[in-house]
Design an enzyme around this catalytic site. Structure first.
Site, short mmCIF file in Angstrom:
data_model
loop_
_atom_site.label_atom_id
_atom_site.label_comp_id
_atom_site.label_asym_id
_atom_site.label_seq_id
_atom_site.Cartn_x
_atom_site.Cartn_y
_atom_site.Cartn_z
N LYS A 1 0.83 -1.21 0.00
CA LYS A 1 0.00 0.00 0.00
C LYS A 1 0.87 1.26 0.00
N GLY B 1 9.54 -21.98 15.98
CA GLY B 1 8.77 -22.80 16.92
C GLY B 1 8.27 -24.08 16.27
N GLY C 1 -0.61 -14.14 -13.37
CA GLY C 1 -1.72 -14.18 -12.43
C GLY C 1 -2.40 -12.83 -12.31
N GLY D 1 -4.65 -11.91 -10.27
CA GLY D 1 -5.36 -11.90 -8.99
C GLY D 1 -5.07 -10.59 -8.27
N GLU E 1 -2.99 -14.45 -17.46
CA GLU E 1 -3.90 -15.13 -16.52
C GLU E 1 -4.41 -16.43 -17.15
N VAL F 1 1.02 -20.15 -18.79
CA VAL F 1 2.48 -20.07 -18.94
C VAL F 1 3.05 -21.49 -19.03
N GLY G 1 -1.05 -17.12 -6.35
CA GLY G 1 -1.66 -17.57 -5.10
C GLY G 1 -0.62 -17.88 -4.05
N ARG G 2 -1.10 -18.12 -2.84
CA ARG G 2 -0.22 -18.46 -1.73
C ARG G 2 -0.67 -19.78 -1.13
N HIS H 1 -23.62 15.31 1.99
CA HIS H 1 -23.43 15.71 0.59
C HIS H 1 -22.36 16.80 0.53
P1 FAD Z 1 1.59 -14.16 8.21
O1 FAD Z 1 1.35 -12.71 8.13
O2 FAD Z 1 2.15 -14.85 7.04
O3 FAD Z 1 2.52 -14.37 9.47
C1 FAD Z 1 3.01 -15.62 9.84
C2 FAD Z 1 4.25 -15.42 10.69
O4 FAD Z 1 4.64 -16.67 11.22
C3 FAD Z 1 5.44 -14.90 9.89
O5 FAD Z 1 5.98 -13.78 10.54
C4 FAD Z 1 6.42 -16.07 9.91
O6 FAD Z 1 7.78 -15.65 9.95
C5 FAD Z 1 6.04 -16.76 11.21
N1 FAD Z 1 6.42 -18.16 11.26
C6 FAD Z 1 6.22 -19.11 10.30
N2 FAD Z 1 6.66 -20.30 10.75
C7 FAD Z 1 7.16 -20.08 12.00
C8 FAD Z 1 7.74 -20.92 12.98
N3 FAD Z 1 7.89 -22.23 12.79
N4 FAD Z 1 8.15 -20.36 14.14
C9 FAD Z 1 8.00 -19.03 14.36
N5 FAD Z 1 7.44 -18.19 13.49
C10 FAD Z 1 7.02 -18.73 12.32
N6 FAD Z 1 -4.35 -8.91 3.16
C11 FAD Z 1 -5.27 -7.96 3.41
O7 FAD Z 1 -6.20 -8.20 4.17
N7 FAD Z 1 -5.16 -6.72 2.83
C12 FAD Z 1 -4.17 -6.40 1.99
O8 FAD Z 1 -4.12 -5.28 1.49
C13 FAD Z 1 -3.18 -7.38 1.71
N8 FAD Z 1 -2.15 -7.11 0.88
C14 FAD Z 1 -1.20 -8.06 0.65
C15 FAD Z 1 -0.16 -7.77 -0.23
C16 FAD Z 1 0.81 -8.71 -0.51
C17 FAD Z 1 1.93 -8.37 -1.45
C18 FAD Z 1 0.75 -9.98 0.14
C19 FAD Z 1 1.81 -11.01 -0.11
C20 FAD Z 1 -0.29 -10.29 1.00
C21 FAD Z 1 -1.27 -9.34 1.26
N9 FAD Z 1 -2.36 -9.60 2.09
C22 FAD Z 1 -3.31 -8.65 2.33
C23 FAD Z 1 -2.50 -10.91 2.75
C24 FAD Z 1 -2.02 -10.81 4.23
O9 FAD Z 1 -0.69 -10.36 4.24
C25 FAD Z 1 -2.14 -12.16 4.90
O10 FAD Z 1 -3.48 -12.62 4.79
C26 FAD Z 1 -1.77 -12.07 6.37
O11 FAD Z 1 -0.47 -11.58 6.54
C27 FAD Z 1 -1.89 -13.43 7.04
O12 FAD Z 1 -1.63 -13.29 8.39
P2 FAD Z 1 -1.10 -14.50 9.27
O13 FAD Z 1 -0.84 -13.93 10.62
O14 FAD Z 1 -2.01 -15.64 9.13
O15 FAD Z 1 0.28 -14.95 8.59
P1 NAD Z 2 -4.93 -14.84 -6.19
O1 NAD Z 2 -5.51 -16.14 -5.81
O2 NAD Z 2 -5.63 -13.59 -5.83
O3 NAD Z 2 -4.70 -14.78 -7.77
C1 NAD Z 2 -3.91 -15.70 -8.44
C2 NAD Z 2 -4.29 -15.68 -9.90
O4 NAD Z 2 -3.33 -16.42 -10.62
C3 NAD Z 2 -5.65 -16.31 -10.17
O5 NAD Z 2 -6.40 -15.46 -10.99
C4 NAD Z 2 -5.28 -17.61 -10.88
O6 NAD Z 2 -6.27 -18.02 -11.80
C5 NAD Z 2 -4.00 -17.24 -11.57
N1 NAD Z 2 -3.12 -18.37 -11.87
C6 NAD Z 2 -2.89 -19.48 -11.12
N2 NAD Z 2 -1.98 -20.27 -11.73
C7 NAD Z 2 -1.63 -19.65 -12.88
C8 NAD Z 2 -0.71 -19.95 -13.92
N3 NAD Z 2 0.03 -21.06 -13.89
N4 NAD Z 2 -0.61 -19.09 -14.95
C9 NAD Z 2 -1.34 -17.94 -14.99
N5 NAD Z 2 -2.22 -17.61 -14.02
C10 NAD Z 2 -2.35 -18.45 -12.96
O7 NAD Z 2 -3.45 -14.88 -5.56
P2 NAD Z 2 -2.37 -13.74 -5.35
O8 NAD Z 2 -2.69 -12.55 -6.19
O9 NAD Z 2 -1.06 -14.41 -5.49
O10 NAD Z 2 -2.61 -13.35 -3.85
C11 NAD Z 2 -2.41 -14.33 -2.82
C12 NAD Z 2 -3.27 -14.06 -1.63
O11 NAD Z 2 -2.85 -12.88 -0.97
C13 NAD Z 2 -4.72 -13.88 -2.03
O12 NAD Z 2 -5.45 -14.95 -1.50
C14 NAD Z 2 -5.16 -12.62 -1.40
O13 NAD Z 2 -6.27 -12.82 -0.57
C15 NAD Z 2 -3.98 -12.14 -0.56
N6 NAD Z 2 -3.78 -10.71 -0.88
C16 NAD Z 2 -4.75 -9.84 -0.53
C17 NAD Z 2 -4.63 -8.52 -0.88
C18 NAD Z 2 -5.72 -7.58 -0.52
O14 NAD Z 2 -6.56 -7.94 0.30
N7 NAD Z 2 -5.75 -6.38 -1.06
C19 NAD Z 2 -3.53 -8.08 -1.59
C20 NAD Z 2 -2.57 -9.00 -1.95
C21 NAD Z 2 -2.71 -10.33 -1.59
#
Ligand code: FAD
Ligand code: NAD
Length: 484
Positions: free
Chosen positions: A58, A122, A188, A190, A211, A245, A283-284, A456
């Site tokens: 952001k 952990g 992707g 997404g 995509e 891809v 995806g993740r 408004h």
């Molecule tokens: P995480 O945030 O992944 O935290 C897990 C933690 O556990 C990490 O710090 C890791 O180091 C630690 N860990 C892992 N294994 C161990 C272990 N064995 N021992 C100790 N520590 C460990 N979501 C939104 O809602 N809004 C957004 O705008 C948004 N933007 C995003 C943009 C990007 C580029 C990405 C990648 C993700 C985004 N997300 C967004 C998704 C959001 O970041 C995740 O849904 C969220 O961080 C998940 O929270 P969590 O606590 O489950 O896991």
């Molecule tokens: P996503 O699931 O949003 O999108 C992945 C996209 O990749 C899908 O449209 C899928 O059809 C496509 N795809 C999958 N395999 C492919 C391939 N081999 N070739 C081409 N396209 C392919 O996943 P993301 O964008 O990686 O985000 C991961 C997670 O992080 C999401 O679940 C999302 O909730 C979270 N996230 C959230 C925010 C937010 O809330 N603003 C921002 C970033 C990430």
């Protein structure tokens, strides 16, 4: 055996750190284990969200939006800026400062609430014992009455385009480019692809988004998806649907590396495009790697997702799991609410989450946001509904700010008029959809929203008018349906 705690949380992302703070606030002796290290080798809290997710993305979205405004849109307001330049290093420095401030803030909150931070990796052993391997490789065992697993998720790597940390990167790499790539391939379309594709596109990259599916944003309401595709394509994102891809090859010439990315187009024909950088964002996956000893007894499915019930309890009493590690959308706020719920349940309270009302937002400009059911979901479920939509073109505030693209769509039950879904692409969509979430949480009808007084000129007036439009009562647009 070292200390015994009431609660040990493994992972300090938004799910874990919130669970730990809440548990400590409820009087439970709580520790939170985190393995994330900063450049100086020190433990850092905040997880994906604060370090490489929501917050840094952001920060860059905001910087790149300001650049685009200055470079291309100020003229519309009669303001001349001359040639606008971008200093990527400075932009990154600002982003890193925001991250440091917020991750440091979590450590401060731990201190203020009495959470014990433990840095290291952990692992849950049998009988709620937790082993921690610190950054020097030493192990310590702890005991707890309750263990909360909150180890989050990691990006999915795909064989045809493996992350090489340079030309082919995941979202983390794409938050750290040291210059604006000339041509950027995004695999992707997404959430991440659209957000980070927008960042670099606004800064000047020629962005091609590849995509696999032939539908754009299939999980969103289709009216919103179609409108969003139009808007984002007009902004210059070259979004190619139905393209799979199949391979990649890094080509080196002197000090320059480029990637030849090969994909099958919708006709099944092989195409190759050359990019300076490629972001893989397909995806993740839940990150349960190595967190459970073989005899911990916790059930995990074949995709590594820890199995939990609606209260985030695993099959082992006293072991809970929250956030990206478990079922449901991978969203920071979903994990945080699960963290609160689990802490409250451990403290003996009857907390629960309404999983039907979790807003989601894509932070493009304009934003794309949604809460509740889409029209397609309701059709599939056989629920009768009414729809009201309202375009920002007819909202004074939106025209005054030059943001007249997009619309609000409200879906209400045909018989009870209860709001079932609120969807939006447009200015401040994230905030507008949150208004819908509040209304839904209180069981509001579309008529209730229509009867409210909205300030408004505000973007929120689009929510008011969409609610009125559900029954053909919109004021600032001809109503397509008959008044009821
Ligand atoms: P995480 O945030 O992944 O935290 C897990 C933690 O556990 C990490 O710090 C890791 O180091 C630690 N860990 C892992 N294994 C161990 C272990 N064995 N021992 C100790 N520590 C460990 N979501 C939104 O809602 N809004 C957004 O705008 C948004 N933007 C995003 C943009 C990007 C580029 C990405 C990648 C993700 C985004 N997300 C967004 C998704 C959001 O970041 C995740 O849904 C969220 O961080 C998940 O929270 P969590 O606590 O489950 O896991
Ligand atoms: P996503 O699931 O949003 O999108 C992945 C996209 O990749 C899908 O449209 C899928 O059809 C496509 N795809 C999958 N395999 C492919 C391939 N081999 N070739 C081409 N396209 C392919 O996943 P993301 O964008 O990686 O985000 C991961 C997670 O992080 C999401 O679940 C999302 O909730 C979270 N996230 C959230 C925010 C937010 O809330 N603003 C921002 C970033 C990430």
């Amino acid at each position: 055996m070292a200390d015994k705690f009431d609660v040990i949380v493994i992972g300090s992302g938004p799910a874990g750190y919130v669970a730990a703070i809440k548990a400590a606030q409820l009087g439970l002796k709580t520790a939170c284990i985190e393995k994330w290290k900063n450049d100086q080798g020190k433990g850092v809290n905040g997880g994906t969200c604060l370090n490489v997710g929501c917050i840094p993305s952001k920060a860059l979205l905001d910087s790149s939006h300001k650049f685009e405004m200055a470079a291309h849109h100020m003229g519309d307001h009669g303001i001349s800026t001359g040639k606008v330049k971008v200093d990527v290093a400075k932009m990154m420095e600002r982003k890193n400062k925001v991250v440091q401030q917020l991750t440091g803030g979590i450590s401060g909150l731990f201190k203020a609430n009495g959470v014990t931070p433990i840095y290291g990796t952990g692992k849950l052993l049998k009988d709620k014992k937790v082993e921690v391997t610190d950054f020097d490789g030493n192990t310590t065992a702890y005991e707890a009455d309750n263990v909360v697993l909150a180890t989050g998720s990691v990006p999915i790597d795909i064989p045809p385009a493996r992350n090489n940390g340079d030309t082919i990167v995941d979202s983390t790499g794409a938050l750290e480019f040291d210059e604006v790539p000339g041509r950027l391939g995004v695999i992707g379309a997404g959430v991440i692809g659209l957000e980070l594709g927008s960042v670099w596109g606004r800064l000047g990259s020629d962005v091609v988004v590849i995509e696999a599916l032939d539908k754009f944003l299939p999980m969103m309401d289709q009216d919103i998806s179609k409108e969003s595709l139009k808007i984002l394509s007009k902004q210059g994102l070259d979004i190619r649907l139905g393209c799979m891809v199949s391979g990649s090859e890094v080509k080196t010439s002197g000090k320059t590396h480029k990637v030849d990315l090969t994909y099958k187009d919708p006709k099944g024909e092989e195409q190759t495009e050359t990019f300076d950088k490629v972001i893989v964002c397909v995806g993740r996956r839940a990150y349960s790697d190595g967190i459970l000893a073989d005899d911990s007894g916790v059930e995990v499915n074949e995709r590594g997702v820890v199995q939990v019930n609606d209260q985030c309890q695993t099959n082992v009493p006293g072991v809970w799991a929250v956030g990206d590690l478990v079922r449901g959308p991978m969203l920071a706020h979903k994990g945080s609410e699960e963290g609160v719920m689990v802490a409250e349940r451990i403290a003996g309270q009857k907390a629960q989450i309404n999983y039907d009302i979790i807003p989601s937002v894509i932070y493009t400009h304009p934003e794309i946001a949604s809460v509740g059911k889409t029209e397609q979901q309701l059709k599939d479920e056989g629920v009768e509904y009414e729809v009201g939509t309202f375009p920002f073109q007819a909202i004074g505030r939106a025209l005054a700010t030059g943001e007249g693209e997009g619309m609000v769509k409200i879906i209400a039950h045909a018989k009870t008029d209860t709001i079932l879904g609120v969807h939006c692409v447009g200015p401040a969509a994230a905030e507008l959809v949150q208004q819908g979430a509040i209304a839904m949480e209180f069981g509001s009808s579309a008529e209730d929203l229509g009867l409210m007084v909205f300030g408004h000129p505000t973007f929120s007036e689009a929510v008011h008018e969409a609610a009125l439009a559900v029954h053909g009562h919109a004021i600032h647009m001809p109503n397509r349906k008959k008044r009821k």
